[in-house]
Design a protein around this motif. Sequence first.
Motif, PDB file in Angstrom:
ATOM      1  N   LEU B 101       0.776  -1.096  -0.193  1.00 50.61           N
ATOM      2  CA  LEU B 101      -0.265   0.001  -0.413  1.00 50.61           C
ATOM      3  C   LEU B 101       0.585   1.347  -0.482  1.00 50.61           C
ATOM      4  O   LEU B 101       0.546   2.321  -0.509  1.00 50.61           O
ATOM      5  CB  LEU B 101      -0.588  -0.249   0.720  1.00 50.61           C
ATOM      6  CG  LEU B 101      -1.607   0.976   1.460  1.00 50.61           C
ATOM      7  CD1 LEU B 101      -3.037   0.451   0.326  1.00 50.61           C
ATOM      8  CD2 LEU B 101      -2.634   1.519   2.896  1.00 50.61           C
ATOM      9  N   THR B 102       1.947   1.482   0.666  1.00 56.89           N
ATOM     10  CA  THR B 102       2.814   2.509   0.930  1.00 56.89           C
ATOM     11  C   THR B 102       3.364   2.842  -0.327  1.00 56.89           C
ATOM     12  O   THR B 102       3.284   3.549  -0.805  1.00 56.89           O
ATOM     13  CB  THR B 102       3.961   1.822   2.079  1.00 56.89           C
ATOM     14  OG1 THR B 102       3.883   1.765   3.494  1.00 56.89           O
ATOM     15  CG2 THR B 102       4.990   3.059   2.159  1.00 56.89           C
ATOM     16  N   TYR B 105       0.857   4.508  -2.648  1.00 51.08           N
ATOM     17  CA  TYR B 105       0.875   5.854  -2.469  1.00 51.08           C
ATOM     18  C   TYR B 105       1.908   6.226  -3.220  1.00 51.08           C
ATOM     19  O   TYR B 105       1.726   7.288  -3.766  1.00 51.08           O
ATOM     20  CB  TYR B 105       0.924   5.669  -0.767  1.00 51.08           C
ATOM     21  CG  TYR B 105       0.672   7.008  -0.084  1.00 51.08           C
ATOM     22  CD1 TYR B 105      -0.543   7.772   0.300  1.00 51.08           C
ATOM     23  CD2 TYR B 105       1.779   8.371  -0.341  1.00 51.08           C
ATOM     24  CE1 TYR B 105      -0.723   9.001   0.760  1.00 51.08           C
ATOM     25  CE2 TYR B 105       1.618   9.372   0.231  1.00 51.08           C
ATOM     26  CZ  TYR B 105       0.420   9.366   1.043  1.00 51.08           C
ATOM     27  OH  TYR B 105       0.376  10.778   1.311  1.00 51.08           O
ATOM     28  N   ALA B 109       1.619   9.629  -5.161  1.00 52.73           N
ATOM     29  CA  ALA B 109       2.496  10.663  -4.202  1.00 52.73           C
ATOM     30  C   ALA B 109       3.789  11.301  -5.475  1.00 52.73           C
ATOM     31  O   ALA B 109       3.786  12.683  -6.085  1.00 52.73           O
ATOM     32  CB  ALA B 109       2.862  11.063  -3.335  1.00 52.73           C
ATOM     33  N   LYS B 110       4.609  10.583  -5.826  1.00 51.63           N
ATOM     34  CA  LYS B 110       5.501  10.949  -6.940  1.00 51.63           C
ATOM     35  C   LYS B 110       5.086  11.111  -7.918  1.00 51.63           C
ATOM     36  O   LYS B 110       5.129  12.663  -9.082  1.00 51.63           O
ATOM     37  CB  LYS B 110       6.259  10.048  -7.206  1.00 51.63           C
ATOM     38  CG  LYS B 110       7.292   9.866  -5.685  1.00 51.63           C
ATOM     39  CD  LYS B 110       8.239   8.717  -6.105  1.00 51.63           C
ATOM     40  CE  LYS B 110       9.223   8.397  -5.287  1.00 51.63           C
ATOM     41  NZ  LYS B 110       8.924   8.206  -3.887  1.00 51.63           N
ATOM     42  N   PHE B 112       2.180  13.329  -8.488  1.00 49.01           N
ATOM     43  CA  PHE B 112       2.080  14.275  -7.949  1.00 49.01           C
ATOM     44  C   PHE B 112       3.188  15.780  -7.671  1.00 49.01           C
ATOM     45  O   PHE B 112       3.395  16.669  -8.910  1.00 49.01           O
ATOM     46  CB  PHE B 112       0.874  14.480  -7.096  1.00 49.01           C
ATOM     47  CG  PHE B 112      -0.678  14.583  -7.380  1.00 49.01           C
ATOM     48  CD1 PHE B 112      -1.480  15.694  -7.101  1.00 49.01           C
ATOM     49  CD2 PHE B 112      -0.880  13.367  -6.891  1.00 49.01           C
ATOM     50  CE1 PHE B 112      -2.700  15.234  -7.465  1.00 49.01           C
ATOM     51  CE2 PHE B 112      -2.354  13.304  -7.977  1.00 49.01           C
ATOM     52  CZ  PHE B 112      -2.998  13.953  -7.476  1.00 49.01           C
ATOM     53  N   THR B 113       3.923  14.891  -7.232  1.00 53.92           N
ATOM     54  CA  THR B 113       5.784  15.995  -6.724  1.00 53.92           C
ATOM     55  C   THR B 113       6.443  15.991  -8.468  1.00 53.92           C
ATOM     56  O   THR B 113       6.662  17.264  -8.361  1.00 53.92           O
ATOM     57  CB  THR B 113       6.085  15.685  -5.726  1.00 53.92           C
ATOM     58  OG1 THR B 113       6.166  13.881  -6.249  1.00 53.92           O
ATOM     59  CG2 THR B 113       5.493  15.664  -4.551  1.00 53.92           C
ATOM     60  N   CYS B 124       0.623  17.219  -9.858  1.00 52.24           N
ATOM     61  CA  CYS B 124      -0.193  18.358  -9.053  1.00 52.24           C
ATOM     62  C   CYS B 124       0.270  20.053  -9.788  1.00 52.24           C
ATOM     63  O   CYS B 124      -0.860  21.210  -9.168  1.00 52.24           O
ATOM     64  CB  CYS B 124       1.118  18.817  -7.707  1.00 52.24           C
ATOM     65  SG  CYS B 124       2.528  19.304  -8.277  1.00 52.24           S
ATOM     66  N   LYS B 125       0.177  20.394 -10.738  1.00 46.63           N
ATOM     67  CA  LYS B 125       0.111  21.279 -11.819  1.00 46.63           C
ATOM     68  C   LYS B 125      -1.448  21.178 -12.610  1.00 46.63           C
ATOM     69  O   LYS B 125      -0.989  22.294 -13.938  1.00 46.63           O
ATOM     70  CB  LYS B 125       1.797  21.303 -13.030  1.00 46.63           C
ATOM     71  CG  LYS B 125       2.938  21.808 -11.884  1.00 46.63           C
ATOM     72  CD  LYS B 125       2.789  22.631 -11.372  1.00 46.63           C
ATOM     73  CE  LYS B 125       4.028  23.122 -10.544  1.00 46.63           C
ATOM     74  NZ  LYS B 125       4.159  23.643  -9.740  1.00 46.63           N
ATOM     75  N   TYR B 138     -11.506  -1.443  -3.324  1.00 43.46           N
ATOM     76  CA  TYR B 138     -10.958  -1.495  -2.054  1.00 43.46           C
ATOM     77  C   TYR B 138     -10.813  -0.166  -1.799  1.00 43.46           C
ATOM     78  O   TYR B 138      -9.846   0.682  -2.095  1.00 43.46           O
ATOM     79  CB  TYR B 138      -9.188  -2.541  -2.442  1.00 43.46           C
ATOM     80  CG  TYR B 138      -8.505  -2.783  -1.178  1.00 43.46           C
ATOM     81  CD1 TYR B 138      -8.992  -2.712  -0.071  1.00 43.46           C
ATOM     82  CD2 TYR B 138      -7.297  -2.065  -1.899  1.00 43.46           C
ATOM     83  CE1 TYR B 138      -8.023  -2.997   1.130  1.00 43.46           C
ATOM     84  CE2 TYR B 138      -6.377  -2.537  -0.304  1.00 43.46           C
ATOM     85  CZ  TYR B 138      -6.315  -2.581   1.036  1.00 43.46           C
ATOM     86  OH  TYR B 138      -5.710  -2.737   1.922  1.00 43.46           O
ATOM     87  N   ARG B 140      -8.960   1.392   0.160  1.00 49.22           N
ATOM     88  CA  ARG B 140      -7.517   1.823   0.902  1.00 49.22           C
ATOM     89  C   ARG B 140      -7.192   2.184  -0.719  1.00 49.22           C
ATOM     90  O   ARG B 140      -6.308   3.557  -0.526  1.00 49.22           O
ATOM     91  CB  ARG B 140      -6.440   1.069   1.114  1.00 49.22           C
ATOM     92  CG  ARG B 140      -7.477   0.885   3.044  1.00 49.22           C
ATOM     93  CD  ARG B 140      -5.942   0.035   3.550  1.00 49.22           C
ATOM     94  NE  ARG B 140      -6.069  -0.019   4.718  1.00 49.22           N
ATOM     95  CZ  ARG B 140      -5.828   1.170   5.650  1.00 49.22           C
ATOM     96  NH1 ARG B 140      -5.619   2.471   5.430  1.00 49.22           N
ATOM     97  NH2 ARG B 140      -6.726   0.725   6.884  1.00 49.22           N
ATOM     98  N   THR B 143      -9.246   5.619  -0.618  1.00 50.02           N
ATOM     99  CA  THR B 143      -8.541   6.526   0.314  1.00 50.02           C
ATOM    100  C   THR B 143      -7.317   7.519  -0.480  1.00 50.02           C
ATOM    101  O   THR B 143      -7.054   8.804  -0.364  1.00 50.02           O
ATOM    102  CB  THR B 143      -8.326   6.366   1.072  1.00 50.02           C
ATOM    103  OG1 THR B 143      -9.689   5.033   1.710  1.00 50.02           O
ATOM    104  CG2 THR B 143      -7.883   6.954   2.786  1.00 50.02           C
ATOM    105  N   ILE B 144      -6.379   6.792  -0.781  1.00 50.08           N
ATOM    106  CA  ILE B 144      -5.549   7.466  -1.781  1.00 50.08           C
ATOM    107  C   ILE B 144      -5.683   8.158  -2.533  1.00 50.08           C
ATOM    108  O   ILE B 144      -5.160   9.455  -2.396  1.00 50.08           O
ATOM    109  CB  ILE B 144      -4.370   6.159  -2.776  1.00 50.08           C
ATOM    110  CG1 ILE B 144      -3.555   5.096  -1.574  1.00 50.08           C
ATOM    111  CG2 ILE B 144      -3.268   7.217  -3.708  1.00 50.08           C
ATOM    112  CD1 ILE B 144      -2.968   4.410  -2.311  1.00 50.08           C
ATOM    113  N   SER B 147      -6.736  11.229  -0.905  1.00 50.03           N
ATOM    114  CA  SER B 147      -6.699  12.825  -0.498  1.00 50.03           C
ATOM    115  C   SER B 147      -5.561  12.949  -1.092  1.00 50.03           C
ATOM    116  O   SER B 147      -5.042  14.242  -0.599  1.00 50.03           O
ATOM    117  CB  SER B 147      -5.680  11.330   0.528  1.00 50.03           C
ATOM    118  OG  SER B 147      -4.044  11.884   1.322  1.00 50.03           O
ATOM    119  N   PHE B 148      -5.875  13.064  -2.525  1.00 50.18           N
ATOM    120  CA  PHE B 148      -4.285  13.361  -3.353  1.00 50.18           C
ATOM    121  C   PHE B 148      -5.992  13.800  -4.480  1.00 50.18           C
ATOM    122  O   PHE B 148      -5.301  14.608  -4.698  1.00 50.18           O
ATOM    123  CB  PHE B 148      -3.449  12.409  -4.158  1.00 50.18           C
ATOM    124  CG  PHE B 148      -2.718  12.182  -3.290  1.00 50.18           C
ATOM    125  CD1 PHE B 148      -1.700  12.858  -3.681  1.00 50.18           C
ATOM    126  CD2 PHE B 148      -2.309  11.312  -3.511  1.00 50.18           C
ATOM    127  CE1 PHE B 148      -0.134  13.154  -2.811  1.00 50.18           C
ATOM    128  CE2 PHE B 148      -1.309  10.481  -2.472  1.00 50.18           C
ATOM    129  CZ  PHE B 148      -0.659  11.842  -2.833  1.00 50.18           C
TER     130      PHE B 148
END
Lengths: 422, 422
Positions: B101-102, B105, B109-110, B112-113, B124-125, B138, B140, B143-144, B147-148
């Motif tokens: 899961l990590t 995520y 996350a990467k 986005f950044t 993110c742009k 699922y 989770r 949820t990811i 979150s974003f």
Amino acid sequence: MKLTEMPREALVRFHAEMLEEYRRCQAKGLKLDMSRGKPGKKQLDLSNALLSLPTEDACVCDGIDARNYGTMDGLPSCRAFFADVLGVKKEEVFAAGSASLTLMYGVIAKAFTHGLLHSEKPWCKLDSVKFLCPVPGYDRHFTICQSFGIEMINIPMTADGPDMDLVEEAVKDPAVKGIWCVPKYSNPEGIIYSDETIARLASLKPAASDFTIMWDNAYCVHEFAGEFIPFKDMLTECRNAGSPDMVIEFASTSKITFPGAGISCFACSEANMAYMKKLLNAECISFDKVNQLRHVQFLKDKEGVLAHMKKHAVLMKPKFDTVIELLDREIAPLGFASYHRPTGGYFVSLNTMAGCARRTHQLMKEAGVVMTNAGATFPYGKDPDDANLRIAPSFPPLAELQEAMQVLCVCLKLAAAEKLLG
Amino acid sequence: MKLTEMPREALVRFHAEMLEEYRRCQAKGLKLDMSRGKPGKKQLDLSNALLSLPTEDACVCDGIDARNYGTMDGLPSCRAFFADVLGVKKEEVFAAGSASLTLMYGVIAKAFTHGLLHSEKPWCKLDSVKFLCPVPGYDRHFTICQSFGIEMINIPMTADGPDMDLVEEAVKDPAVKGIWCVPKYSNPEGIIYSDETIARLASLKPAASDFTIMWDNAYCVHEFAGEFIPFKDMLTECRNAGSPDMVIEFASTSKITFPGAGISCFACSEANMAYMKKLLNAECISFDKVNQLRHVQFLKDKEGVLAHMKKHAVLMKPKFDTVIELLDREIAPLGFASYHRPTGGYFVSLNTMAGCARRTHQLMKEAGVVMTNAGATFPYGKDPDDANLRIAPSFPPLAELQEAMQVLCVCLKLAAAEKLLG
């Protein structure tokens, strides 16, 4: 005689002698590694008892089966363990996986995607994000900044920690979002921040509401000479100064048990904790509680850790003694280099003649000894003076270290002589 | 008789009977947990041999001391292990820490950044980022996304996997950046994607150049009835379809050994791997190689894993049989609910009468049985029909599960009767 005061003729002879010595070093065909702060094999062996923990009948702790999902913020016993070691409250500790570096990266990453507790917006929405970087410092902090395009501002270190006059001035810029600190046995200089530095850091009133002190307490119990030196708890300092949320502290057992297979934590105010836990809830179900339990059973508490670190000290001190002895004998009399004499941590920071660090590193490499890259201790790998070298004596066995240090002394002298001869 | 066809008078009697039964359930003062896909204690015990591995004399593997820093992409033996289990190449595997899961995520996350390999810019742009979410699915994963701030688009599941007509249409939108897939024993329905579905997914030509199939192969070896079912390797499928970089696969031993204390991996094209490793280099020095070694020594290879999973099956099958038997006996004749009959994975997905899931969940809770929240299997926790419930039978011992399922049957009937009576 100081090298800079040597008559040219003598210097030419000195250079020729060093060149000959260097060629003898090269002829040995060495293959030595002094590049990273890696514990040596004997240090790893000190923690081998971990390998048979926990026993089958001791997997339940705090009423929680460590083998199963759940308890995201870590086993209560493990949080209590870190709280004891760091001198913070258990509620302020989040016990996580094997790497505090990953936790630090995570804080910066979340600042960019979500913002921190007091951020007006996520940092990815800002035109400019800056971080203060005490130099020389830890290259992996700088790598995180570089990965996110954070502009790094050099803050020279003093014998008491970062130059606080410069820090206090710099935080007036609202784009300055934080500072990296290795407050005890700083990487690479082994400096312990003074009480005054700590007080001034805690009292900062930065323009950025989400300014964060990244308090990387990597060497909190890592004395190798002398007794444990008590150290101020930065969470309390910041709370007392009216900025409880301005600091996030990080620690791990990487250099206590097994690097990369230990346990880590972050510690922060309860408000920060609630905020971070909400974000972390999207990322993980739970960290490795079996490894947390394994470590708690092995190290027990602060007293247990300090007793364990004494065993590391027995292995580490002779290595640091070797480094300093050789530098004292071979380099000090020539007066072109300076170095620290740490009593804890993992490094000796050496400043050679300006403009000679990269050349020294190159000479070392060509003689078969790998060192941390020259420049690595500065943001963007750029040491403005090209002077700093980080010596990491922990990994090689003592005999190899002695050999590597002898080569280093030759390379330092040869590079300096080359420079002076122009 | 079907409940919907029952005359009102009979229905009133039925409701009264159910209410009485429900009160008897409540009177028992139960405290049961069927909320998550947590292995039961006996399943955990199957892996207790891990607790004394590796032995002191076996910490070096592939010439690498697993206890020390280094080898960021994982022990070669561990990468080979996952490659064997997943049917991919060792070079395509990154062996990591305890939670896939990590890793998932981390990819989002990467994105986005930093952006993914074929991103025009970091997410993110972008004004809008959308993801396709097969439902039920699922929580989770959702949820990811939440979150974003990723907009989630429901894609109904069919017996063969996600409705591919809808998927093929949806990917024409350049804001649609990916799809979540649990391709074998999907969570919660236990569906195995058909070869045709897999081929159509691999052949997608999305408008977004960085569209990514998040291939969460969480239950790749998790048969509890019958023999191991071979499954197409999605990396090869995508490569053959001309889109080698379109998929990232995830797997872990969370439901093979210890949840949260196992090992995980991602697998992807070598181009993706090189890109991800460059980013990950800022985040970690190495993952827990001792735990990787521990697992390789215990499970050995795919054959070893399949033999181990047979032991899980012995514990799991009676639990799933109990669930299905009770539903067949108590619910099927009334015709108001449908459910899947999985042969692997961790869940039974049940669709009760529309508008009754939340009420059933509430009744369960008030009778002391915790289930996964109604709605959790849909993005934003919103089941448009309020019909789906996820039954997670693994954690409670068999006797408790029987009790919990009896309560569930009563609650399902009571809620449906309430609904029909209006």
